[in-house]
Every structure is written in C-alpha cells, then in structure tokens.
Design a protein around this motif. Structure first.
Motif, PDB file in Angstrom:
ATOM      1  N   SER B 121       4.920  -7.744   7.786  1.00 15.17           N
ATOM      2  CA  SER B 121       5.205  -6.427   8.343  1.00 15.17           C
ATOM      3  C   SER B 121       4.354  -5.374   7.648  1.00 15.17           C
ATOM      4  O   SER B 121       3.675  -5.648   6.658  1.00 15.17           O
ATOM      5  N   ALA B 122       4.405  -4.167   8.158  1.00 14.27           N
ATOM      6  CA  ALA B 122       3.645  -3.070   7.562  1.00 14.27           C
ATOM      7  C   ALA B 122       4.092  -2.824   6.134  1.00 14.27           C
ATOM      8  O   ALA B 122       3.272  -2.538   5.260  1.00 14.27           O
ATOM      9  N   VAL B 123       5.401  -2.952   5.864  1.00 23.11           N
ATOM     10  CA  VAL B 123       5.892  -2.732   4.493  1.00 23.11           C
ATOM     11  C   VAL B 123       5.262  -3.748   3.541  1.00 23.11           C
ATOM     12  O   VAL B 123       4.764  -3.404   2.472  1.00 23.11           O
ATOM     13  N   ASN B 124       5.253  -5.023   3.949  1.00 20.27           N
ATOM     14  CA  ASN B 124       4.622  -6.059   3.128  1.00 20.27           C
ATOM     15  C   ASN B 124       3.166  -5.720   2.836  1.00 20.27           C
ATOM     16  O   ASN B 124       2.708  -5.768   1.693  1.00 20.27           O
ATOM     17  N   VAL B 125       2.452  -5.390   3.907  1.00 24.43           N
ATOM     18  CA  VAL B 125       1.012  -5.165   3.777  1.00 24.43           C
ATOM     19  C   VAL B 125       0.731  -3.948   2.898  1.00 24.43           C
ATOM     20  O   VAL B 125      -0.111  -4.002   2.001  1.00 24.43           O
ATOM     21  N   PHE B 126       1.464  -2.859   3.142  1.00 23.56           N
ATOM     22  CA  PHE B 126       1.242  -1.646   2.346  1.00 23.56           C
ATOM     23  C   PHE B 126       1.585  -1.887   0.873  1.00 23.56           C
ATOM     24  O   PHE B 126       0.896  -1.401  -0.025  1.00 23.56           O
ATOM     25  N   ALA B 127       2.675  -2.630   0.641  1.00 22.81           N
ATOM     26  CA  ALA B 127       3.054  -2.913  -0.742  1.00 22.81           C
ATOM     27  C   ALA B 127       1.974  -3.735  -1.438  1.00 22.81           C
ATOM     28  O   ALA B 127       1.585  -3.463  -2.575  1.00 22.81           O
ATOM     29  N   PHE B 128       1.460  -4.743  -0.723  1.00 26.50           N
ATOM     30  CA  PHE B 128       0.416  -5.601  -1.277  1.00 26.50           C
ATOM     31  C   PHE B 128      -0.829  -4.791  -1.616  1.00 26.50           C
ATOM     32  O   PHE B 128      -1.374  -4.871  -2.720  1.00 26.50           O
ATOM     33  N   VAL B 129      -1.262  -3.966  -0.661  1.00 26.49           N
ATOM     34  CA  VAL B 129      -2.467  -3.160  -0.864  1.00 26.49           C
ATOM     35  C   VAL B 129      -2.248  -2.144  -1.996  1.00 26.49           C
ATOM     36  O   VAL B 129      -3.108  -1.955  -2.856  1.00 26.49           O
ATOM     37  N   GLY B 130      -1.075  -1.516  -1.995  1.00 27.22           N
ATOM     38  CA  GLY B 130      -0.794  -0.537  -3.056  1.00 27.22           C
ATOM     39  C   GLY B 130      -0.810  -1.185  -4.432  1.00 27.22           C
ATOM     40  O   GLY B 130      -1.347  -0.628  -5.393  1.00 27.22           O
ATOM     41  N   ALA B 131      -0.240  -2.385  -4.525  1.00 28.33           N
ATOM     42  CA  ALA B 131      -0.194  -3.089  -5.805  1.00 28.33           C
ATOM     43  C   ALA B 131      -1.601  -3.408  -6.298  1.00 28.33           C
ATOM     44  O   ALA B 131      -1.943  -3.163  -7.460  1.00 28.33           O
ATOM     45  N   LEU B 132      -2.441  -3.940  -5.393  1.00 34.73           N
ATOM     46  CA  LEU B 132      -3.810  -4.277  -5.793  1.00 34.73           C
ATOM     47  C   LEU B 132      -4.609  -3.021  -6.124  1.00 34.73           C
ATOM     48  O   LEU B 132      -5.432  -3.014  -7.047  1.00 34.73           O
ATOM     49  N   ALA B 133      -4.359  -1.935  -5.379  1.00 32.91           N
ATOM     50  CA  ALA B 133      -5.089  -0.691  -5.633  1.00 32.91           C
ATOM     51  C   ALA B 133      -4.783  -0.177  -7.036  1.00 32.91           C
ATOM     52  O   ALA B 133      -5.678   0.322  -7.734  1.00 32.91           O
ATOM     53  N   ALA B 134      -3.529  -0.311  -7.466  1.00 35.33           N
ATOM     54  CA  ALA B 134      -3.153   0.170  -8.795  1.00 35.33           C
ATOM     55  C   ALA B 134      -3.934  -0.581  -9.878  1.00 35.33           C
ATOM     56  O   ALA B 134      -4.522   0.025 -10.779  1.00 35.33           O
ATOM     57  N   VAL B 135      -3.965  -1.923  -9.787  1.00 37.48           N
ATOM     58  CA  VAL B 135      -4.709  -2.707 -10.780  1.00 37.48           C
ATOM     59  C   VAL B 135      -6.195  -2.389 -10.707  1.00 37.48           C
ATOM     60  O   VAL B 135      -6.865  -2.203 -11.728  1.00 37.48           O
TER      61      VAL B 135
END
Lengths: 259, 340
Positions: B121-135
């Motif tokens: 879902s969009a929540v999954n995808v956004f969370a994944f992208v946000g997590a990688l963006a932080a690192v």
C-alpha cells in the motif's frame, strides 16, 4: 645492493588542521630496525599510517616490496605488514586467542575455517609474547601491559615480514617496555623481522640501530643514535635544553629542568 | 566462552522459538486452542477448512510470519550496527530509520493515499522510502573524500531522526483526531494491522532473509571491524567498502520491517546485549542466536498481547509497547547484575 622493502618518496599529507607530513622520503631495507622519534605533532604517527597505506598521501608514493602500497589488495598487504596501534580499548570481550586468531583473516578470508597452521601461528605468537596462560581471558579484563602484549601477539600471528608499531609501550612500566623490545630485537635478529616503531621515549629509541627524527612534518636527521642524538640538534627540535650522555656505549638523553 | 554453554543456549533458543510459534498459532480470538490444533492439522495436511476457521488460521500465521521476519531483522541489524558503530547504544533505529519511516507513513495516512507498488500500500511504500531517505541523508552528510566517519554518521543519524520526529509532530498537530489515532497506532509498531497480508510478509521475508544471511556470511569481518577501523584495515579488511555493505543491508532490512509493521522498539538493542553475555562476542554464533532470540521476542510479545485480549478482556495493545515493557526491565536487570 638489495632493493628497499619500504620506499617512500616525497610524501605530503595534511589534516584539516594543517600539514602533517611534508616532503618525507625514507627507505627501509629488509631486516632493518628503525625508530621514528620527534616532538608531539611532528608527524610521526601520520607518517607511519602513510607507510602502511592507511592514509593516502596528497603527493608522493609509498612502495612496499616494490609495489604501490595502495595498489595491493587489502589482504595481500596484511600478509606483508602488521601494525600494532597505540593502546586502544577493545570493548568487546574477545579472548586473547580469539583476538590473535582474527589476525589470520589475511590468509583465511571471511569463510575458511582456521587450520592446523593457523592454530600453530597463534599458539607461537602467544608463547613468544608471554600471554599463553591468558589465552582464554577476555581482552577487556587485561591490564595495560598484558593488553599490549596481546596486541603484539595479534600482530605476530599475522606472520608478516614487517611490523609497524605506534608507541607500543607508551603506558607501560619499564619491565614491560624491556620485555617488548627484547622480543622485537630477538625476532629481528633471528628471523629478519623488519621493524618500524614510532617512539616517544628517546632512551628507548637509542636501543635501535637506526633512528629517524622528525620535526615539523619532515625528517630532520636519520642515522645511528650516536649521530642523530646530538645536544644541539635535540635542543633545537624540542625547543628546550637537552643533555646527552653515554653509559656503556649507549646514548642517554634527558631534558634540563631548571629549578 | 565455553562451547557447551553456547550449544545449550542455542538449543534453548530453538526450543523457545518453536514453543512460541506453536503458542502463536494456537492462541487468540476466534478459535480455542484445541480447535486451532485441529484446524492447523487440516491446514498443513492440505485438507479443506470451513471459511471462518481458514480465515482465523491464515491471520494468525501471517502475524506469526511478520513477527519472525521483523524480529530477525531487528536483532541481526542491531548486532551488526553495534559492531560497526562500536557503540553499545546502537540499534537499528539509531540512524533515524524509525522517524524517517514514521514520517513517510504519516504523510501517506493523512493524505489518504490509495494505490501503491505491487502488493504494498501507499503507507508501506512511503514508510520504506522515508526510512531509506533518513539513512541516506546521514551517509551523505558523514561521507567526505571517500571516507565515511562513523562518528559523524552517528551524530548525523541522531539529528536526521530528530528532524523527522519533528516533522511527524508537525503533521500530527495539524490533522484531524481520526488520522492522529491511525498515525499513533502505526508509530507504536503493530502486528494486528489488517493491512499485513501474506504476500507482503513473503516479500519482507525474502529481503530480511537475504540481509540477515549476508550478516552471517560477513560474521568474521564484523569481528574485525569491532576492533576499530584502523585495526580492521591492518588485518586485511577493505574497511570503506565493508561499512557501506553493512549499512546498506541494515537499512534495507530495517526499512522493510518498519514498512510492514511500523517501528517495533527495543528488540534491536536488548537481544544483542542479552545474547552477547552467553554467546560471546564472536559474530557467527552471536548473529545466529540473535536471529532466533529476536524472532522469539517479537512473537512472544504478540502472543501475550493476544492472550491478554482473549483471556483477560484487555484492550489490544500494539506489540511494540509490549516488547519494550518486557525488554527494558530485563535489560536493566542484566545491567544491575554485572555492572557492565
């Protein structure tokens, strides 16, 4: 004449705070024992890390066994040269023998399990440095002297022809200092181990057949202790009055402390 | 560290995980333990189940799968990062992953985005992208002239985390109460989310499996890096490349776990510490044990949450709250006993 095993030509290196090594050339032949001395900030440790390939010179080149030190694979260099860093805490409780076995990485890589030859090298290194009885003790529980001997054991377990040491005895009492340098001299004489040691203590350096003294990033003098340790030179380099004496053919150096 | 003790611990962990898995499949609302056992036998025997029983079993196994995946990811990443950063406080979230993922999830939730990528879902995808963006942000800041400073990385990670946390608070401050609740639940780390499907768990298991496998394969280099970068270099390790590999794997595994269930706390810090005491500091035994221990801890938390809801009629609490409730006192007890 045999080609040098370590050959540094016109090395330059700067930290963000300023230049550390400027225009150093140095050649070390197989089986030599060289002490690198000099005041704090003269560039001794930086030079040692340039020679080992850990730091990349801004200019100049270090050739190890005839080849650019940074052109080797990491494990190939680790089979030629081992490095004993300044006393540094290991906060994970590896046992002394586990620590020494990690030095076999250069031969084993990530996967191969240690064989009989590796165990033999480790056992011999522990024996030589006198830490065999401590083999199962966690290094985090060792005293300063024990720890430095374990660090030396690790370097010897690497089975290299050259060993670099950065102030290996900085925090050790004189008996531990004597043990470590006696062992290094013995390995040098018996097995032709090439030794390059950064030292603070000029009186320890006077036990080395060759001394290079650094000042402000360059090598100010390079030769026997008798040649290098002259009162006028030391006084100028260290910026204080230095006296030397000779007892039983060995140079002794001490600062004048005014009262 | 004697071998016998390690083997015993390992066997105990395996047994513990098996017991927790059994409990997880048998306990919960909708189907009593005896009926569950019968239904499970049918399920795995290839028999046909009544639709309602099938649904219950499928949900339980999916939750169990998610718990195991997430536990393995958090515990192995925590172990590896503690070695890489040489910091006992390191956990999978220390580089801002949870906050980055949380912000991504909050944005997707609040905007009510539908759609997504493949099963996600969009929540999954956004969370994944946000997590990688932080690192990614931390690595970019901390890397100069081809050298990644782990000290700078730690500081940058904490700052990036603080920044994303503020962004989450900012979002929460301006959205309606209904969205606030959804975001809060997600931030606590929740396995009860109906959004967790078997297909998503399968994808996550694949990513986590590859990353955790790589950590185990790189156990000996992790032993070296734990001695300090300079020592590791002189022992023959390509330190700069190795740091990037571990960070990339750690970020990928953690981001996958966070994207699936939200940031479940404490597993990644307490499991490596607790097991290092019995397994010793070498990473091959430690990582293997941590994978089992992490999976068990998350699954135990989930079973307790369900049992409390089923037998004590307590409200369902997100499992992330439970892992910290179990983990923190246990960790304090270890600290107290041996003075670290």
């Amino acid at each position: 004449m045999e080609a040098p095993r370590i050959e540094a030509s016109d090395l330059y290196f700067s930290w963000p705070t300023g230049p550390a090594v400027a225009g150093v050339s140095l050649a070390v032949r197989a089986g030599e024992m060289v002490a690198v001395v000099g005041p704090n900030g003269a560039g001794k440790s930086t030079l040692l890390r340039l020679l080992s390939g850990y730091l990349k010179p801004a200019k100049g080149e270090v050739r190890l066994a005839g080849k650019d030190v940074r052109g080797y694979g990491r494990r190939d260099v680790a089979r030629l040269l081992s490095f004993v860093p300044q006393y540094s805490e290991v906060n994970l409780p590896y046992s002394v023998s586990e620590l020494a076995m990690l030095a076999r990485y250069a031969y084993l890589g990530p996967f191969r399990p240690p064989g009989a030859a590796d165990r033999e090298m480790v056992a011999r290194a522990l024996e030589l440095t006198g830490v065999a009885e401590l083999a199962d003790r966690p290094v985090s529980q060792l005293s300063g002297g024990e720890f430095q001997r374990a660090a030396l054991a690790r370097a010897l377990a690497q089975g290299t022809e050259m060993i670099f040491l950065d102030e290996p005895t900085a925090h050790l009492d004189i008996s531990h200092q004597a043990q470590i340098f006696t062992l290094l001299k013995r390995l040098n004489a018996e097995e032709g181990l090439t030794v390059v040691a950064v030292l603070h203590d000029l009186n320890l350096a006077a036990h080395f057949p060759r001394v290079a003294i650094m000042a402000r990033g360059g090598i100010a003098a390079d030769g026997t202790p008798a040649d290098v340790f002259r009162e006028d030179r030391l006084s100028k380099i260290y910026g204080c009055a230095v006296r030397t004496g000779t007892v039983e053919g060995r140079r002794f150096i001490f600062p004048e402390i005014s009262s | 560290m004697e071998v016998g003790r390690r083997v015993k611990t390992f066997v105990a962990l395996l047994g513990g995980l098996a017991a927790v898995c059994a409990a997880s499949a048998l306990i919960g609302p909708g189907l009593g333990p005896a009926a569950s056992a019968r239904a499970l036998a049918e399920f795995f025997g290839g028999g046909v189940l009544p639709a309602d029983e099938y649904a219950v079993i499928l949900v339980r196994l999916t939750r169990l799968g998610a718990a195991v995946c997430v536990g393995v990811a958090l515990a192995t990443v925590g172990t590896s990062l503690q070695a890489l950063l040489r910091n006992p406080l390191a956990d999978p979230y220390i580089l801002g992953i949870a906050a980055g993922g949380g912000f991504g999830a909050a944005v997707a939730t609040v905007l009510g985005l539908s759609g997504g990528v493949a099963a996600f879902s969009a929540v999954n995808v956004f969370a994944f992208v946000g997590a990688l963006a932080a690192v990614g942000a931390g690595v970019v800041v901390a890397r100069a002239a081809g050298i990644l400073s782990v000290h700078a990385l730690l500081l940058a990670g904490v700052m990036v985390g603080a920044f994303f946390t503020s962004l989450i608070l900012l979002v929460l401050a301006v959205v309606p109460a209904r969205d606030q609740h959804a975001v809060f639940l997600w931030l606590m780390g929740d396995l009860a989310n109906p959004d967790i499907t078997p297909l998503k768990v399968g994808f996550t298991a694949a990513v986590v499996g590859v990353c955790a496998g790589l950590f185990v394969v790189l156990a000996r280099p992790l032993d070296l890096i734990a001695l300090g970068e300079e020592s590791a270099f002189h022992l023959g390790l390509s330190v700069e490349r190795f740091k990037l590999v571990i960070l990339a794997c750690g970020a990928l595994a953690t981001a996958s776990a966070v994207a699936l269930v939200g940031p479940i706390g404490f597993v990644g810090i307490v499991v490596p510490h607790a097991l290092r005491r019995v397994m010793g500091p070498r990473h091959l035994p430690l990582l293997t044990a941590a994978a089992l221990g992490g999976a068990s801890l998350v699954a135990v938390g989930d079973v307790l949450v369900r049992a409390a809801a089923d037998y004590l009629s307590m409200p369902i609490v997100p499992v992330g709250v439970f892992t910290a409730l179990i983990g923190a006192p246990y960790f304090l007890a270890i600290l107290r006993r041996r003075g670290y």
